[in-house]
Write a protein that holds these residues in place. Structure first.
Motif, PDB file in Angstrom:
ATOM      1  N   MET A   1      -7.169 -11.643   7.220  1.00 56.11           N
ATOM      2  CA  MET A   1      -6.995 -10.976   5.921  1.00 56.11           C
ATOM      3  C   MET A   1      -5.701 -11.492   5.283  1.00 56.11           C
ATOM      4  N   SER A   2      -5.781 -11.988   4.074  1.00 59.03           N
ATOM      5  CA  SER A   2      -4.612 -12.526   3.392  1.00 59.03           C
ATOM      6  C   SER A   2      -3.968 -11.463   2.523  1.00 59.03           C
ATOM      7  N   ILE A   3      -2.738 -11.750   2.110  1.00 58.31           N
ATOM      8  CA  ILE A   3      -2.040 -10.831   1.225  1.00 58.31           C
ATOM      9  C   ILE A   3      -2.802 -10.668  -0.083  1.00 58.31           C
ATOM     10  N   ASP A   4      -3.448 -11.744  -0.564  1.00 62.91           N
ATOM     11  CA  ASP A   4      -4.213 -11.650  -1.805  1.00 62.91           C
ATOM     12  C   ASP A   4      -5.403 -10.708  -1.647  1.00 62.91           C
ATOM     13  N   ALA A   5      -6.042 -10.752  -0.482  1.00 59.42           N
ATOM     14  CA  ALA A   5      -7.179  -9.870  -0.245  1.00 59.42           C
ATOM     15  C   ALA A   5      -6.741  -8.410  -0.251  1.00 59.42           C
ATOM     16  N   GLN A   6      -5.579  -8.116   0.313  1.00 58.04           N
ATOM     17  CA  GLN A   6      -5.091  -6.742   0.314  1.00 58.04           C
ATOM     18  C   GLN A   6      -4.706  -6.284  -1.091  1.00 58.04           C
ATOM     19  N   LEU A   7      -4.266  -7.194  -1.916  1.00 60.03           N
ATOM     20  CA  LEU A   7      -3.957  -6.834  -3.302  1.00 60.03           C
ATOM     21  C   LEU A   7      -5.206  -6.391  -4.054  1.00 60.03           C
ATOM     22  N   ASN A   8      -6.362  -6.862  -3.601  1.00 60.51           N
ATOM     23  CA  ASN A   8      -7.609  -6.456  -4.240  1.00 60.51           C
ATOM     24  C   ASN A   8      -7.893  -4.966  -4.062  1.00 60.51           C
ATOM     25  N   ASP A   9      -7.213  -4.333  -3.115  1.00 62.37           N
ATOM     26  CA  ASP A   9      -7.396  -2.897  -2.908  1.00 62.37           C
ATOM     27  C   ASP A   9      -6.700  -2.080  -3.986  1.00 62.37           C
ATOM     28  N   LEU A  10      -5.773  -2.705  -4.739  1.00 65.35           N
ATOM     29  CA  LEU A  10      -4.922  -1.982  -5.682  1.00 65.35           C
ATOM     30  C   LEU A  10      -5.126  -2.454  -7.112  1.00 65.35           C
ATOM     31  N   LEU A  11      -4.968  -1.530  -8.035  1.00 66.36           N
ATOM     32  CA  LEU A  11      -4.855  -1.896  -9.443  1.00 66.36           C
ATOM     33  C   LEU A  11      -3.460  -2.459  -9.680  1.00 66.36           C
ATOM     34  N   PRO A  12      -3.301  -3.472 -10.528  1.00 69.60           N
ATOM     35  CA  PRO A  12      -1.970  -4.011 -10.823  1.00 69.60           C
ATOM     36  C   PRO A  12      -0.993  -2.957 -11.333  1.00 69.60           C
ATOM     37  N   SER A  13      -1.501  -1.903 -11.965  1.00 70.74           N
ATOM     38  CA  SER A  13      -0.626  -0.853 -12.481  1.00 70.74           C
ATOM     39  C   SER A  13       0.105  -0.115 -11.372  1.00 70.74           C
ATOM     40  N   ALA A  14      -0.353  -0.237 -10.124  1.00 68.62           N
ATOM     41  CA  ALA A  14       0.294   0.452  -9.004  1.00 68.62           C
ATOM     42  C   ALA A  14       1.679  -0.102  -8.725  1.00 68.62           C
ATOM     43  N   TYR A  15       1.904  -1.388  -9.043  1.00 64.22           N
ATOM     44  CA  TYR A  15       3.182  -2.021  -8.718  1.00 64.22           C
ATOM     45  C   TYR A  15       3.789  -2.778  -9.906  1.00 64.22           C
ATOM     46  N   ALA A  16       3.199  -2.660 -11.091  1.00 63.74           N
ATOM     47  CA  ALA A  16       3.729  -3.338 -12.281  1.00 63.74           C
ATOM     48  C   ALA A  16       5.153  -2.856 -12.576  1.00 63.74           C
ATOM     49  N   PRO A  17       6.017  -3.749 -13.101  1.00 64.40           N
ATOM     50  CA  PRO A  17       5.742  -5.109 -13.569  1.00 64.40           C
ATOM     51  C   PRO A  17       5.965  -6.183 -12.497  1.00 64.40           C
ATOM     52  N   TYR A  18       5.941  -5.800 -11.238  1.00 60.18           N
ATOM     53  CA  TYR A  18       6.212  -6.756 -10.164  1.00 60.18           C
ATOM     54  C   TYR A  18       4.926  -7.449  -9.709  1.00 60.18           C
ATOM     55  N   ARG A  19       5.095  -8.512  -8.906  1.00 60.15           N
ATOM     56  CA  ARG A  19       3.948  -9.309  -8.484  1.00 60.15           C
ATOM     57  C   ARG A  19       3.092  -8.593  -7.448  1.00 60.15           C
ATOM     58  N   ASN A  20       3.726  -7.773  -6.623  1.00 56.11           N
ATOM     59  CA  ASN A  20       3.027  -7.095  -5.538  1.00 56.11           C
ATOM     60  C   ASN A  20       3.900  -5.937  -5.047  1.00 56.11           C
ATOM     61  N   PRO A  21       3.403  -5.088  -4.151  1.00 54.56           N
ATOM     62  CA  PRO A  21       4.196  -3.956  -3.682  1.00 54.56           C
ATOM     63  C   PRO A  21       5.506  -4.343  -2.991  1.00 54.56           C
ATOM     64  N   ARG A  22       5.517  -5.478  -2.297  1.00 52.89           N
ATOM     65  CA  ARG A  22       6.767  -5.892  -1.648  1.00 52.89           C
ATOM     66  C   ARG A  22       7.833  -6.178  -2.698  1.00 52.89           C
ATOM     67  N   ASP A  23       7.474  -6.910  -3.754  1.00 61.79           N
ATOM     68  CA  ASP A  23       8.434  -7.182  -4.823  1.00 61.79           C
ATOM     69  C   ASP A  23       8.837  -5.895  -5.542  1.00 61.79           C
ATOM     70  N   ASP A  92      -6.688   3.301  -5.095  1.00 63.82           N
ATOM     71  CA  ASP A  92      -6.547   2.097  -5.923  1.00 63.82           C
ATOM     72  C   ASP A  92      -5.274   2.066  -6.751  1.00 63.82           C
ATOM     73  N   ASN A  93      -4.529   3.188  -6.846  1.00 67.86           N
ATOM     74  CA  ASN A  93      -3.293   3.182  -7.627  1.00 67.86           C
ATOM     75  C   ASN A  93      -2.118   3.747  -6.843  1.00 67.86           C
ATOM     76  N   SER A  94      -2.225   3.720  -5.498  1.00 67.42           N
ATOM     77  CA  SER A  94      -1.156   4.229  -4.632  1.00 67.42           C
ATOM     78  C   SER A  94      -1.026   3.331  -3.406  1.00 67.42           C
ATOM     79  N   PHE A  95       0.166   3.305  -2.847  1.00 66.52           N
ATOM     80  CA  PHE A  95       0.359   2.568  -1.599  1.00 66.52           C
ATOM     81  C   PHE A  95       1.514   3.180  -0.817  1.00 66.52           C
ATOM     82  N   LEU A 130       5.817   6.761  -0.199  1.00 68.65           N
ATOM     83  CA  LEU A 130       4.491   6.867  -0.800  1.00 68.65           C
ATOM     84  C   LEU A 130       4.644   6.704  -2.302  1.00 68.65           C
ATOM     85  N   VAL A 131       4.078   5.622  -2.833  1.00 68.72           N
ATOM     86  CA  VAL A 131       4.153   5.312  -4.258  1.00 68.72           C
ATOM     87  C   VAL A 131       2.812   5.647  -4.894  1.00 68.72           C
ATOM     88  N   ARG A 132       2.849   6.527  -5.881  1.00 66.93           N
ATOM     89  CA  ARG A 132       1.625   6.926  -6.568  1.00 66.93           C
ATOM     90  C   ARG A 132       1.830   6.793  -8.074  1.00 66.93           C
TER      91      ARG A 132
END
Length: 353
Positions: A1-23, A92-95, A130-132
């Protein structure tokens, strides 16, 4: 499972304006702590955020900002490396984000522990957030506070005794697991759902392996099973900056924590798994050890005090086995609980004299 595949579990609005939850986590942490943008805490945390620590519970923004200002003044050069961010979707909008940091700072201002000492300390900590809907709504914070006091040359037993008198660490909530305490309730199946909510239906095999590791090695005391779950060259980074290598030394680190609490039982309370091309598969676990101080007198005279130890482990896997564990818990919280119980307790210094 790649990091890109895990990003598919989330809407971009969950971590915007960053590239991913780590950023998202590392970016706003730097904005607040490196750039000193304290006001941005209001943008990143919900107004009614719940912060769970080894000393009790904090609710709302006033305490978060107030404590941050005091710490910045006491340790103005406080720095830290983003060791890792292990994140996993919670809808889809929390991690959930388990952020491990290596901290260092020089004590040049007044702080809870007294006037400036001019000394430098190092420790590790984990913020399990927990980010929601793009804000932190709940956080579990675990720090190796003994390492801080050791670095500052301050007697940890004196500080723990003060906490025993004034901190909620010894209140009924922490002892009995009442209400929203970090210690409340029992997690039926952490592979499916933990304190941060229901988990996605992936990485079940790796998660179940970690739960079995805690059950067999820690709870059933099959210390020999470490060799089944860990690589031969396994490394354990633990409290007070201890580092052990290979199976036999890893086994000793497990037994060193159980020895003061021989009836201790560990419960896994939350799991997050993340896989990335650069860091491989990592698993974050929030755990709770319940026991009595009835074994080795590591923390002074044994007095059968009931103790709750909230801890966190970050595991790195290689070929399906544990290659490294970062194990963090707060010994000052433990000592404070032991002191509060009394019943003939004496500090190691008093015993030695």
């Amino acid at each position: 499972m790649s990091i890109d595949a895990q990003l598919n579990d989330l809407l971009p609005s969950a971590y915007a304006p960053y590239r991913n939850p780590r950023d998202y986590i590392t970016g706003w942490t730097d904005r607040i702590w490196i750039n000193r943008g304290l006001g941005q805490i209001n943008d990143m945390y919900a107004p009614d955020v719940k912060v769970h620590t080894c000393y009790g519970e904090t609710y709302g923004m006033r305490d978060v900002i107030g404590n941050s200002i005091q710490k910045m003044v006491a340790f103005p050069n406080r720095g830290g490396g983003h060791d890792d961010v292990i994140w996993e979707a919670r809808g889809d909008n929390s991690f959930i984000s388990s952020h491990r940091v290596f901290n260092n700072a020089t004590h040049t201002g007044h702080w809870t522990y007294g006037p400036p000492t001019g000394r430098t300390w190092f420790n590790r900590s984990v913020a399990h957030c927990l980010v929601r809907n793009n804000v932190v709504v709940e956080e579990w914070v675990i720090r190796d506070e003994f390492a801080v006091l050791e670095g500052l040359g301050i007697d940890p037993y004196v500080v723990a005794a003060e906490l025993a008198d004034h901190s909620p660490v010894l209140g009924k909530a922490i002892e009995s697991g009442e209400k929203a305490s970090s210690f409340a309730g029992v997690i039926a199946d952490p592979v499916v759902a933990g304190i941060s909510g229901a988990r996605p239906a992936r990485y079940r095999e790796d998660s179940a392996m970690i739960v079995r590791y805690f059950d067999e090695v820690w709870n059933q005391r099959h210390i020999d099973r470490v060799a089944h779950y860990c690589n031969e060259a396994v490394v354990c980074q633990s409290v007070r900056m201890r580092r052990s290598m290979q199976i036999s030394n890893f086994q000793m680190e497990v037994m060193a924590l159980l020895a003061p609490f021989p009836d201790g039982v560990i419960e896994v309370r939350d799991i997050a798994v993340h896989e990335s091309a650069d860091l491989g598969t990592r698993i974050a676990v929030i755990w709770l050890l319940r026991g009595t101080y009835s074994g080795s007198p590591v923390y002074g005279a044994v007095n059968r005090a009931p103790v709750n130890i909230m801890g966190v482990s970050h595991f790195e896997l290689r070929d399906g086995k544990i290659s490294r564990e970062y194990r963090i818990f707060d010994e000052i919280s433990v000592i404070a609980q032991i002191i509060k119980h009394g019943n003939g307790w004496k500090s190691p210094t008093a015993i030695a004299s």
